[in-house]
Structures are given as structure tokens and as C-alpha cells.
Design an enzyme around this catalytic site. Structure first.
Site, PDB file in Angstrom:
ATOM      1  N   GLU A 460     -25.103 -40.497  -3.337  1.00  0.00           N
ATOM      2  CA  GLU A 460     -24.220 -39.660  -2.527  1.00  0.00           C
ATOM      3  C   GLU A 460     -24.902 -38.415  -1.965  1.00  0.00           C
ATOM      4  O   GLU A 460     -24.282 -37.655  -1.224  1.00  0.00           O
ATOM      5  CB  GLU A 460     -22.985 -39.269  -3.344  1.00  0.00           C
ATOM      6  CG  GLU A 460     -22.095 -40.466  -3.644  1.00  0.00           C
ATOM      7  CD  GLU A 460     -20.963 -40.146  -4.605  1.00  0.00           C
ATOM      8  OE1 GLU A 460     -20.036 -40.957  -4.692  1.00  0.00           O
ATOM      9  OE2 GLU A 460     -21.030 -39.094  -5.281  1.00  0.00           O
ATOM     10  N   GLU A 603     -20.835 -36.311 -17.924  1.00  0.00           N
ATOM     11  CA  GLU A 603     -21.355 -37.086 -16.793  1.00  0.00           C
ATOM     12  C   GLU A 603     -22.856 -36.902 -16.607  1.00  0.00           C
ATOM     13  O   GLU A 603     -23.578 -37.848 -16.296  1.00  0.00           O
ATOM     14  CB  GLU A 603     -20.621 -36.703 -15.510  1.00  0.00           C
ATOM     15  CG  GLU A 603     -21.064 -37.511 -14.304  1.00  0.00           C
ATOM     16  CD  GLU A 603     -20.215 -37.250 -13.081  1.00  0.00           C
ATOM     17  OE1 GLU A 603     -20.396 -37.958 -12.074  1.00  0.00           O
ATOM     18  OE2 GLU A 603     -19.359 -36.351 -13.127  1.00  0.00           O
TER      19      GLU A 603
END
Length: 666
Positions: A460, A603
Site C-alpha cells: 500500500e 500489527e
């Protein structure tokens, strides 16, 4: 080499702070510093543990959403915390700052958390919470008090309504059926948009004679004198229901404690434990010789199993039922990262993820039409509606389109595992509609090849790029799978599917597969290209896989890259037979992201947003599809020879596939 192992040793020592006497099934904490709780979840609701005594942190409700007050985007709803307790001994209330000898044990085997502590010289207390695995809308807190002298206790149940709910109403009443008296304490509230009503109800369960309950303000409880040395046990039992699932959530929530009253503490416990026992019998991973790895792997399994139930037609958000992270939306995290491990060990749980998508196919078709395409275009972030739920400022919502191929590939892989033609026929429409999307999305080049322009890939960091390797490759695989399915079902095959799937371009430069057209070696969020070798089947040449691995493993963001990147690298190195690099990336897939005191996943190495179920799914793939040698094929699971890191004595994977096969690597 010494530096690398020193780094791992430091990480292990940091993780181990506050954790003692843990074993392969139990995680034990003795420190409350930098505390990150664990979700006691049953696939329907998740109750997050707290370091404060007799109190939960929050409750997350699966599949229930309301608009966020910040930006209007939907957000998963926090439920009413209904297991909290105010406990006083000899008129002195137990608080966070007046207890001693605090410890907590998370039992992964039984899905329970027990906090233990002592209060002055009065008593020692155990507080156990569970979300009942056998009864989806039900939960229970069990309190055991061992008096050190004769004491009098006062125990009062209270409920916490989160700020995102409004119009709170509470009531206490004693229902009667013949000789049975049924005291029920309940609270109801509405979401901010008035769309959903949330109702929670509780009662007290006792081992012996029932105590007389009294309401004091917004609390309900009892008082009792206890004798020195004589252990006393009671429970708060009840449930939480919403108007998403029930026309009358208040009355249904009241039936939960009424049912519990007739069952009693032990029967409820037995059913809960049996349900968890069945899960572990049909899907477990056993590592001999490395307790840390065994704990982390089983903890990952525990969390994935906790966040979903079979036949519910729900999927799993990146944080599961542990937090509101990413608004509780469903991403590609479900299909690409969590689903493959569930598919191998719990196919019916995996099927629920597909049911979730199938139910929202019409909305995916609507989204395709909105942007001038044919077929179905699944949203990057999905909620209960199936419409695009990504914040409008995020380009991923419109342009990260590989999600549509990810969904289709997951559908094909379920058929490949089960060989269930009836199911394939009923769900073929998902494959067909996604294939139609891709042939309407591609652009034909002058040389007859096809490109996919202006996308955001799995990396991304690269936005508005052309011919992203993973987007193009996943489209190829989705199209080819649709052709296979049509052949099996004797459905017509659109010639465009064949032409496009055979001619979508994937660029190379200097022998390296390009992340996207014109890629010049920039830092990447994760290894887009490496996904073409696994879990996709687009790059199969060993030399090419090795070149791409060597190149892109050094390009991944070492500071903020997500946990799952290393899980995939571990799979690929294991399949290449490089056990040292496979193990190195396996450890990197979880250890830097572990948070105290139980090692819940975050994460990235520099974030604090656990529990990141996506990363857990990737780590499990490293075990199953890497070290375990398991391979997904069109004809079901194939069991290749696995490899064993030198740190382990053996690896056993129990419950693979539809025939519950057990494999062992020594």
C-alpha cells in the site's frame, strides 16, 4: 550471525517479563505493567480481560455495526459489560490499588481467564471469566473466595455501558414459575443511530442455597458471612443479545440467565469445556522442544478459533473480537491470511467466511456498476451491509481491487479441499461474477496483452500504479479457477476469461519480477511479488522464487512492516528447503510483535493494536504450509515432506482436511 541470535534472545527476554510458570496450554502473568489483555471469545462475543480486579475491559459484538461519530463510517459495536463485580470484605471495597499477589492465567485449552489475588489478611480471591463456547450469547464470571479469617462479604454485579450507546435503561425483577424464583438484572441501550438495541441480563448462581439478592442503585447483589478456611463459590451468569439477531433482544437476553439458573455453574462449565475440547481434537499443532513456539502457535489457534463460529455466516476482522481496530471491518485479511489456516484445520469455520461474502454478492455487483464495471467488485472494507466501508480519505477503498480476486480464490480453494460439487454449483455465481469484473477491468495493449491500470496493491506504499504484480497475478488465478469450475459444472466458458487469463502481463526487469510497472527498488510495505509463489501458483520456477525472495525480503519496511510479511517468507524458504531462513522469518513473524504479559500480537513491531489475528493467520501458515509440507492443490491437500528447524524435536499437525489427517515431521 551472533548479532541475529542476540537480537532474538533480547526479544524473548522482553516478552518473558511478568510471565512465569507458563506451559503449553496455560499463559501465566504476574505483572500488571504494560498490560495487554486477551479476548475470552466464542465467535459471537469477545470479552477482553483487564488487569483491574473483578472487571472486564470491553466486550466486542460480532457483526454489529453503527456509524462512527467521528466520520460516519461504520464501526463494530462495543457491548454492555455485564460481568463486573464490586466486592467488599468487612465493609472495605476491593480496588485496583489495594490488592496483593496478583496473577492471571489464560487457559487456551478451556478458553478461560482466571485472575487471582489476595486482599489484606482477609481472603484470597479467584475471578474466572469465559464466553461460553457452547452457548453463543452467554458468558459467566466465577468467583471463589478462600477466607483467611471469619469475614462478611458484599458482592454486587454492575454493568458498564460504553459511551457509544445511549438511552440506557436498567431493571431488576424476580420472575416466578411455580416454586422457582428467578431474579434477573438487565440493562438495555441503543446505538447512536437508533438502529440497534443492545440488551444484557445477568443473575447469580450459587453452589448451595441461593442468597437473597437486593438492588442498590444500579447494582444487584448479596451479603454473606464466610467462615475461615471454607472456600465459597458463586457466579454471575447471563448473556447479551441485539436486535440485529433478535426481534426482542431484551427478553432473549433475560432467557440467558434464566437458562443458567436451571443448569447451574458446573453444567455450564462442562458444556463450555467440551466444546473447546472438540475444537482441539479436530485442529491442533504440537511442537516438541520449543515451548515458546508452542505457546505462540497454540495462542494463534486459540484466537482464530475464538473469533468465529461455523454456520454463522460471519467472517473475521483483523482484530477479531479483541478490539475495535480497523472499525471491525472485513478485509482481505480474512481470505488471504486467516482463511488458509482455518481451511486446513477447521473447514466449517472457513466456510462461514465464504458465506459472509456470498450473502453480500449483490452489493459487490452494485459497487462494480457504480464504477462502470461488470460483474462483482467486492469492497476493500466490508461491514454488515456489504457496501464499501473504507473511510473516504483512504484510496484503498476504491483502488485496492485485488480483494475481488482474493475472495474468488478462497471460494475455489474450499471446493478444491472438499470436492463438493453441490456446494460449487450453489456458489459458482461468485466465481462467475468476479471473473466478469476482471475482463471488464483490464485494458488491452497493442501487443495483445492486458494490463490493469491505476491500482493500490498489497504494497500500500505504492498508490496509483499500473500492473501491480499481485493484483494482476490474483486476477489470473481467479479467472483460471473460474474456468476450471465452469468445466466441472458444464457451464459455458466466456472466451474472454481464457484470453485475459492467458495474457495479463507481469513485468520483469533484470531477472526480478517487478512489484509494478516502473518499480525502482523503493521500500515496500510487504512482499507483493513473493505472494505470486505462495499462496498463488503463478511463479513456480525455483530459481525465480529464490531471486524474488532475495530481492524483496530486503525491501520490506523493517520498522513498520506488518507481521504477516515474514510468515509468507517463512513458507517460501521452508519449501525451498532452507530451514534456517524459514525459522528466522517464522520468529520474526510473531516475536517482535508480541505484547506483555501474554504475547498478544500487534500489527507491527512498533504498534500497540493487538490482537492482530491477521498476523496470527500468517504465522500459522508458516507452520502448516511451510514446515509441515502441506500444499493446497486442485485435488485437495497434498502432503509433501516437511522440514524441521533444529530448534524443534518434532512437529505434529492434527486434524488436517476433511478426513482429519494427522502428520508428523521429525
Amino acid at each position: 550471525m551472533k548479532t541475529k541470535f542476540l537480537f532474538l534472545a533480547v526479544l524473548i527476554s522482553i516478552y518473558s517479563i511478568g510471565q512465569t510458570k507458563s506451559d503449553e496450554w496455560n499463559l501465566t502473568a504476574t505483572s500488571r505493567q504494560n498490560y495487554f489483555g486477551v479476548a475470552m471469545a466464542n465467535g459471537q462475543l469477545g470479552i477482553v480481560t483487564n488487569d483491574e480486579p473483578l472487571k472486564t475491559k470491553e466486550i466486542i459484538l460480532n457483526g454489529v455495526y453503527q456509524p462512527s461519530s467521528e466520520n460516519g463510517i461504520s464501526k463494530i459495536v462495543r457491548g454492555i459489560e455485564f460481568l463486573n463485580l464490586h466486592l467488599s470484605i468487612n465493609n472495605e471495597q476491593i480496588k485496583s490499588d489495594n490488592i496483593d499477589n496478583w496473577s492471571q492465567v489464560v487457559s487456551m485449552k478451556e478458553g478461560m481467564s482466571t485472575v487471582s489475588f489476595s486482599f489484606k489478611d482477609y481472603a484470597s480471591i479467584d475471578y474466572t471469566i469465559l464466553a461460553n463456547r457452547a452457548i453463543p450469547y452467554s458468558a459467566m464470571a466465577i468467583v471463589e473466595i478462600t477466607p483467611k479469617k471469619d469475614i462478611e462479604i458484599s458482592a454486587n454485579n454492575y454493568m458498564v455501558v460504553p459511551e457509544e450507546l445511549k438511552e440506557t435503561k436498567s431493571q431488576y425483577r424476580v420472575l416466578k414459575d411455580n416454586q422457582f424464583l428467578m431474579p434477573v438484572f438487565g440493562t438495555s441501550a441503543k446505538t447512536l443511530n437508533d438502529k440497534i438495541t443492545v440488551s444484557a441480563s445477568t443473575t447469580f448462581l450459587f453452589d448451595g442455597e441461593n442468597e437473597v439478592l437486593k438492588q442498590t442503585g444500579n447494582e444487584v447483589g448479596f451479603s454473606k458471612k464466610l467462615t475461615k478456611g471454607k472456600k465459597y463459590r458463586f457466579a454471575i451468569a447471563g448473556g447479551i443479545c441485539t436486535s440485529k439477531d433478535f426481534n426482542d433482544p431484551l427478553n432473549e437476553s433475560e432467557r440467558q440467565p434464566i437458562f443458567a439458573l436451571q443448569e447451574g455453574i458446573d453444567k455450564l462449565l462442562i458444556r463450555h469445556k467440551q466444546a473447546w475440547s472438540e475444537l482441539w481434537k479436530t485442529g491442533d499443532i504440537q511442537i516438541e522442544g520449543d515451548l515458546d513456539a508452542q505457546q505462540r502457535v497454540r495462542f494463534a489457534l486459540y484466537n482464530l478459533y475464538s473469533f468465529i463460529r461455523p454456520e454463522t455466516r460471519q467472517s473475521i476482522a483483523p482484530m477479531g473480537l479483541s478490539a475495535q481496530g480497523y472499525n471491525g471491518h472485513i478485509f482481505w485479511d480474512s481470505e488471504l491470511w486467516m482463511y488458509p489456516s482455518l481451511l486446513a484445520l477447521q473447514p466449517e469455520m472457513a466456510k462461514s467466511c465464504l458465506d459472509y461474502r456470498s450473502d453480500r454478492l449483490e452489493k459487490a455487483k452494485q459497487k462494480a456498476a457504480i464504477y462502470g464495471y461488470k460483474g462483482a467488485m467486492f469492497p476493500w472494507e466490508s461491514d454488515d451491509t456489504g457496501e464499501e466501508a473504507t473511510p473516504t480519505w483512504a484510496l484503498t477503498g476504491i483502488f485496492e481491487q485485488h480483494i475481488t480476486a482474493d475472495v474468488a480464490i478462497a471460494f475455489w480453494n474450499y471446493y478444491a479441499l472438499t470436492q463438493d460439487k453441490s456446494w460449487l454449483r450453489s456458489e459458482y455465481k461468485v466465481l462467475k461474477e468476479t471473473a466478469d469484473f476482471w475482463v471488464s477491468r483490464v485494458v488491452k495493449n497493442n501487443d495483445g496483452t492486458y494490463s490493469i491500470l491505476n491500482v493500490v496493491g498489497a504494497d500500500e506504499y505504492a498508490q496509483h500504479v499500473d500492473d501491480n504484480a499481485f493484483t494482476n497475478a490474483s486476477a489470473i488465478e481467479a479467472l483460471k479457477n473460474t474456468i476450471k469450475a465452469a468445466t466441472i459444472l458444464n457451464e459455458p466458458i466466456d472466451p474472454k476469461w481464457v484470453d485475459v487469463s492467458n495474457n495479463i502481463v507481469i513485468h520483469k526487469e533484470n531477472g526480478i519480477t517487478q512489484n509494478y510497472k516502473g518499480y525502482k527498488g523503493q521500500m515496500i510495505k510487504q512482499g507483493d511479488v513473493n505472494l505470486l509463489a505462495y499462496p498463488l501458483h503463478i511463479i513456480t520456477d525455483k530459481t525465480q522464487i529464490e531471486k524474488d525472495l532475495a530481492y524483496y525480503s530486503e525491501k520490506i519496511d523493517k520498522k513498520d512492516g506488518p507481521a504477516m510479511a515474514h510468515g509468507i517468507l517463512s513458507v517460501l524458504y521452508a519449501r525451498l528447503g532452507d530451514k534456517e531462513k524459514a525459522y528466522d522469518h517464522f520468529v520474526k513473524a510473531y516475536l517482535p510483535n508480541s505484547r506483555p504479559p501474554f504475547g498478544v500480537f500487534s500489527e507491527s513491531a512498533n504498534s500497540n493494536n493487538p490482537y492482530f489475528a491477521t498476523g496470527a493467520g500468517a504465522m500459522l501458515q508458516a507452520i502448516i504450509y511451510g514446515f509441515g509440507g502441506v500444499e493446497q492443490t486442485d485435488n485437495g491437500l497434498k502432503y509433501n515432506k516437511g522440514i524441521l528447524p533444529k530448534q524443534w524435536k518434532s512437529l505434529k499437525i492434527i486434524g488436517l482436511g476433511t478426513d482429519n489427517k494427522t502428520i508428523e515431521v521429525k
